[in-house]
Design a protein around this motif. Structure first.
Motif, short mmCIF file in Angstrom:
data_model
loop_
_atom_site.label_atom_id
_atom_site.label_comp_id
_atom_site.label_asym_id
_atom_site.label_seq_id
_atom_site.Cartn_x
_atom_site.Cartn_y
_atom_site.Cartn_z
N ILE A 1 1.07 -1.41 0.05
CA ILE A 1 0.11 -0.06 0.42
C ILE A 1 0.95 1.26 -0.13
O ILE A 1 0.77 2.21 -0.95
CB ILE A 1 -0.85 0.02 1.21
N LEU A 2 2.10 1.21 0.86
CA LEU A 2 2.86 2.48 1.14
C LEU A 2 3.15 2.87 0.14
O LEU A 2 3.38 3.81 -1.26
CB LEU A 2 3.63 2.52 2.18
N PRO B 1 1.12 5.99 -4.06
CA PRO B 1 1.92 6.70 -4.85
C PRO B 1 2.48 6.73 -5.98
O PRO B 1 2.55 7.23 -6.33
CB PRO B 1 3.08 6.93 -3.47
N LEU B 2 3.05 5.10 -6.59
CA LEU B 2 3.29 4.91 -7.71
C LEU B 2 1.97 5.17 -8.32
O LEU B 2 1.98 5.61 -9.91
CB LEU B 2 3.93 3.33 -7.79
N ALA B 3 0.43 3.88 -8.26
CA ALA B 3 -0.33 4.36 -9.33
C ALA B 3 -0.76 5.74 -9.33
O ALA B 3 -1.01 6.23 -10.29
CB ALA B 3 -2.18 3.21 -8.13
N LEU C 1 1.48 8.61 -9.71
CA LEU C 1 2.35 9.15 -10.31
C LEU C 1 2.02 8.13 -11.25
O LEU C 1 2.49 9.53 -12.79
CB LEU C 1 3.85 8.60 -10.06
N VAL C 2 1.75 6.90 -12.18
CA VAL C 2 1.50 6.44 -13.62
C VAL C 2 0.10 7.50 -13.80
O VAL C 2 0.74 8.05 -15.17
CB VAL C 2 1.66 5.24 -13.18
N GLY C 3 -0.53 8.15 -13.11
CA GLY C 3 -1.36 8.16 -13.97
C GLY C 3 -1.69 9.72 -14.17
O GLY C 3 -2.05 10.12 -15.27
N PHE C 4 -0.68 10.49 -13.33
CA PHE C 4 -1.18 11.86 -13.16
C PHE C 4 0.64 11.83 -14.50
O PHE C 4 -0.09 13.13 -15.96
CB PHE C 4 0.46 12.63 -12.15
N ALA C 5 0.92 10.82 -14.91
CA ALA C 5 2.05 10.88 -16.16
C ALA C 5 1.49 10.63 -17.18
O ALA C 5 1.76 11.55 -18.55
CB ALA C 5 3.13 10.22 -16.18
#
Length: 117
Positions: free
Chosen positions: A8-9, A13-15, A17-21
């Motif tokens: 989760i941690l 945040p990785l999801a 980051l990928v969504g924003f990118a």
């Protein structure tokens, strides 16, 4: 550390980051901006890079001549745009009742007898 908490941690945040990118990659050409440059900024400077992109991009222009509902053509009745599929239908009055188009002597507000304002 519990593997679920670690997933989760790291995963949330990785999801994000990928969504924003992905959003920047798809949206940048619509605003005339460099797709690769802004995607790299959004990835390497996480949240702030995306916010910089959002504030830096220009607004899309609005052309009322291309909008079928903004013109003053035949599809306009009483200031409202009528979709082509709804043209010719009978108008509705307040609360979905049938509109009364005959200008009779009826009181517009349906006041009880004896009340004249």
């Amino acid at each position: 550390m519990d593997p679920l908490v670690a997933a989760i941690l790291v995963g949330v945040p990785l999801a994000w980051l990928v969504g924003f990118a992905a959003y920047v990659y798809v949206d940048a050409p619509r605003h005339g901006m460099s797709r690769r440059k802004w995607t790299a900024i959004a990835v390497f400077v996480p949240l702030f890079g995306f916010l910089a992109y959002v504030f830096e991009r220009s607004e899309l222009d609005y052309d009322p001549d291309e909008d079928p509902y903004a013109g003053g053509g035949e599809s306009r009745e009483a200031g409202f745009a009528i979709h082509e599929s709804r043209r010719g239908e009978e108008a509705l009055g307040p609360a979905g009742t049938e509109a009364d188009d005959g200008g009779g002597d009826d009181d517009e507000w349906n006041d009880p007898d004896g009340i004249d304002i």
